[in-house]
Write a protein that holds these residues in place. Sequence first.
Motif, PDB file in Angstrom:
ATOM      1  N   LEU A  31       0.824  -1.201   0.000  1.00 40.95           N
ATOM      2  CA  LEU A  31       0.000   0.000   0.000  1.00 40.95           C
ATOM      3  C   LEU A  31       0.857   1.250   0.000  1.00 40.95           C
ATOM      4  CD1 LEU A  31      -2.833  -1.010   2.492  1.00 40.95           C
ATOM      5  CD2 LEU A  31      -3.042  -0.708   0.024  1.00 40.95           C
ATOM      6  N   SER A  32       1.954   1.211   0.779  1.00 41.81           N
ATOM      7  CA  SER A  32       2.812   2.388   0.877  1.00 41.81           C
ATOM      8  C   SER A  32       3.568   2.638  -0.418  1.00 41.81           C
ATOM      9  CB  SER A  32       3.813   2.220   2.028  1.00 41.81           C
ATOM     10  OG  SER A  32       4.747   1.195   1.723  1.00 41.81           O
ATOM     11  N   GLN A  33       3.745   1.561  -1.225  1.00 40.34           N
ATOM     12  CA  GLN A  33       4.476   1.713  -2.468  1.00 40.34           C
ATOM     13  C   GLN A  33       3.589   2.165  -3.616  1.00 40.34           C
ATOM     14  OE1 GLN A  33       6.203  -2.194  -2.780  1.00 40.34           O
ATOM     15  NE2 GLN A  33       8.123  -1.558  -1.848  1.00 40.34           N
ATOM     16  N   GLN A  34       2.274   2.138  -3.400  1.00 37.38           N
ATOM     17  CA  GLN A  34       1.386   2.588  -4.451  1.00 37.38           C
ATOM     18  C   GLN A  34       1.513   4.095  -4.629  1.00 37.38           C
ATOM     19  OE1 GLN A  34      -2.503   1.264  -3.366  1.00 37.38           O
ATOM     20  NE2 GLN A  34      -2.133  -0.858  -3.896  1.00 37.38           N
ATOM     21  N   LEU A  35       1.436   4.540  -5.863  1.00 41.58           N
ATOM     22  CA  LEU A  35       1.560   5.948  -6.181  1.00 41.58           C
ATOM     23  C   LEU A  35       0.276   6.660  -5.810  1.00 41.58           C
ATOM     24  CD1 LEU A  35       3.569   7.912  -7.437  1.00 41.58           C
ATOM     25  CD2 LEU A  35       2.482   7.503  -9.640  1.00 41.58           C
ATOM     26  N   VAL A  36       0.384   7.651  -4.943  1.00 44.88           N
ATOM     27  CA  VAL A  36      -0.773   8.429  -4.540  1.00 44.88           C
ATOM     28  C   VAL A  36      -0.968   9.543  -5.563  1.00 44.88           C
ATOM     29  CG1 VAL A  36      -1.782   9.856  -2.733  1.00 44.88           C
ATOM     30  CG2 VAL A  36      -0.338   7.903  -2.122  1.00 44.88           C
ATOM     31  N   MET A  37      -2.073   9.504  -6.285  1.00 46.20           N
ATOM     32  CA  MET A  37      -2.312  10.453  -7.359  1.00 46.20           C
ATOM     33  C   MET A  37      -2.935  11.729  -6.792  1.00 46.20           C
ATOM     34  SD  MET A  37      -1.086   9.205 -10.093  1.00 46.20           S
ATOM     35  CE  MET A  37      -1.855  10.160 -11.385  1.00 46.20           C
ATOM     36  N   THR A  38      -2.105  12.570  -6.228  1.00 43.07           N
ATOM     37  CA  THR A  38      -2.561  13.852  -5.715  1.00 43.07           C
ATOM     38  C   THR A  38      -2.855  14.789  -6.892  1.00 43.07           C
ATOM     39  OG1 THR A  38      -0.310  14.740  -5.646  1.00 43.07           O
ATOM     40  CG2 THR A  38      -1.090  13.563  -3.687  1.00 43.07           C
ATOM     41  N   PRO A  39      -3.620  15.860  -6.659  1.00 42.17           N
ATOM     42  CA  PRO A  39      -3.859  16.826  -7.745  1.00 42.17           C
ATOM     43  C   PRO A  39      -2.564  17.397  -8.309  1.00 42.17           C
ATOM     44  CG  PRO A  39      -5.377  17.213  -5.923  1.00 42.17           C
ATOM     45  CD  PRO A  39      -4.393  16.180  -5.451  1.00 42.17           C
ATOM     46  N   GLN A  40      -1.581  17.632  -7.431  1.00 39.31           N
ATOM     47  CA  GLN A  40      -0.286  18.152  -7.897  1.00 39.31           C
ATOM     48  C   GLN A  40       0.376  17.179  -8.861  1.00 39.31           C
ATOM     49  OE1 GLN A  40      -1.390  17.921  -4.720  1.00 39.31           O
ATOM     50  NE2 GLN A  40      -0.191  19.229  -3.349  1.00 39.31           N
ATOM     51  N   LEU A  41       0.368  15.887  -8.503  1.00 36.37           N
ATOM     52  CA  LEU A  41       1.008  14.879  -9.343  1.00 36.37           C
ATOM     53  C   LEU A  41       0.259  14.712 -10.655  1.00 36.37           C
ATOM     54  CD1 LEU A  41       3.213  12.815  -9.700  1.00 36.37           C
ATOM     55  CD2 LEU A  41       1.821  11.146  -8.461  1.00 36.37           C
ATOM     56  N   GLN A  42      -1.068  14.741 -10.599  1.00 37.80           N
ATOM     57  CA  GLN A  42      -1.852  14.635 -11.821  1.00 37.80           C
ATOM     58  C   GLN A  42      -1.527  15.788 -12.772  1.00 37.80           C
ATOM     59  OE1 GLN A  42      -5.922  14.479 -10.532  1.00 37.80           O
ATOM     60  NE2 GLN A  42      -5.760  12.413  -9.720  1.00 37.80           N
ATOM     61  N   MET A  43      -1.387  16.989 -12.224  1.00 41.68           N
ATOM     62  CA  MET A  43      -1.052  18.142 -13.048  1.00 41.68           C
ATOM     63  C   MET A  43       0.334  17.988 -13.667  1.00 41.68           C
ATOM     64  SD  MET A  43      -0.846  22.160 -11.922  1.00 41.68           S
ATOM     65  CE  MET A  43      -2.592  22.207 -11.480  1.00 41.68           C
ATOM     66  N   ALA A  44       1.308  17.549 -12.850  1.00 41.18           N
ATOM     67  CA  ALA A  44       2.680  17.387 -13.342  1.00 41.18           C
ATOM     68  C   ALA A  44       2.743  16.349 -14.463  1.00 41.18           C
ATOM     69  CB  ALA A  44       3.597  16.998 -12.189  1.00 41.18           C
ATOM     70  N   ILE A  45       2.028  15.245 -14.289  1.00 39.34           N
ATOM     71  CA  ILE A  45       2.025  14.184 -15.299  1.00 39.34           C
ATOM     72  C   ILE A  45       1.393  14.686 -16.592  1.00 39.34           C
ATOM     73  CG2 ILE A  45       0.987  11.962 -15.908  1.00 39.34           C
ATOM     74  CD1 ILE A  45       1.377  11.131 -12.986  1.00 39.34           C
ATOM     75  N   ARG A  46       0.309  15.432 -16.456  1.00 38.04           N
ATOM     76  CA  ARG A  46      -0.356  15.960 -17.647  1.00 38.04           C
ATOM     77  C   ARG A  46       0.558  16.916 -18.411  1.00 38.04           C
ATOM     78  NH1 ARG A  46      -5.932  19.597 -17.773  1.00 38.04           N
ATOM     79  NH2 ARG A  46      -6.208  19.583 -20.057  1.00 38.04           N
ATOM     80  N   LEU A  47       1.262  17.768 -17.693  1.00 40.69           N
ATOM     81  CA  LEU A  47       2.129  18.755 -18.343  1.00 40.69           C
ATOM     82  C   LEU A  47       3.305  18.094 -19.049  1.00 40.69           C
ATOM     83  CD1 LEU A  47       2.263  21.716 -15.797  1.00 40.69           C
ATOM     84  CD2 LEU A  47       0.929  21.530 -17.894  1.00 40.69           C
ATOM     85  N   LEU A  48       3.818  16.992 -18.495  1.00 44.07           N
ATOM     86  CA  LEU A  48       4.973  16.333 -19.107  1.00 44.07           C
ATOM     87  C   LEU A  48       4.686  15.922 -20.545  1.00 44.07           C
ATOM     88  CD1 LEU A  48       6.556  13.991 -16.403  1.00 44.07           C
ATOM     89  CD2 LEU A  48       7.540  16.044 -17.429  1.00 44.07           C
TER      90      LEU A  48
END
Length: 215
Positions: A31-48
């Motif tokens: 569970l701790s190794q699962q990627l937590v998709m925070t709004p910040q991370l979602q934005m960063a991934i989209r921009l990449l």
Amino acid sequence: MGHGAGIDHAARRLRDILRDVTDDLKAPLKLSQQLVMTPQLQMAIRLLGTASDDLQALIDTHLAAHPGTLAVLDGPDPLDDADPEDRFRHLDASPFDDARGDVFVVGNPPQVRANGQGYPRYRAVGDQPEARWLVRALRQRAKTYAKVVEGLVTARPQIATAHAGDKLAPVALHELASVVGMHESTIARVVSAVTLRNLHGVVGLVAVKRGITIA
């Protein structure tokens, strides 16, 4: 039940208990190794995976929803001076006769720097969280692009003087991901959108069967 059968039964029971305990210990780790998709991370991934020409549309969408939370940044980015030793810090002045491309590749041996004019530069106004996330995500996108291109140039220095369409041996995706310390999916997103400016002009990247090379 004989003595030997009793020992076998006890041994099997002990193995079952150990297996259950091991599974219980592994569960929180998974569970701790699962990627937590925070709004910040979602934005960063989209921009990449968003080409620089399309970034302004995303910013306009943000401003339509949150008016007045962003202002155009005039002059150097103050965040860029936070770490003067950062080898991926932005260059506001192009070493070429134009400022095209997301990343500059220049010099001998080749040096890689993010193009400070290669994407819309804004600063957050007020305390609106999404505005701050967007400003930092844009900046991190530029640094991630530079880091990926540096890894590619390290493996293929010829990129510094290559023309678009030149046939260079691809760099394996897993090899590039290992060199730059990023997940292969992150590399793939960068490759889909990044452009670099070298001695001869703007060059894109492309994923082929054997890895990553110039387009």
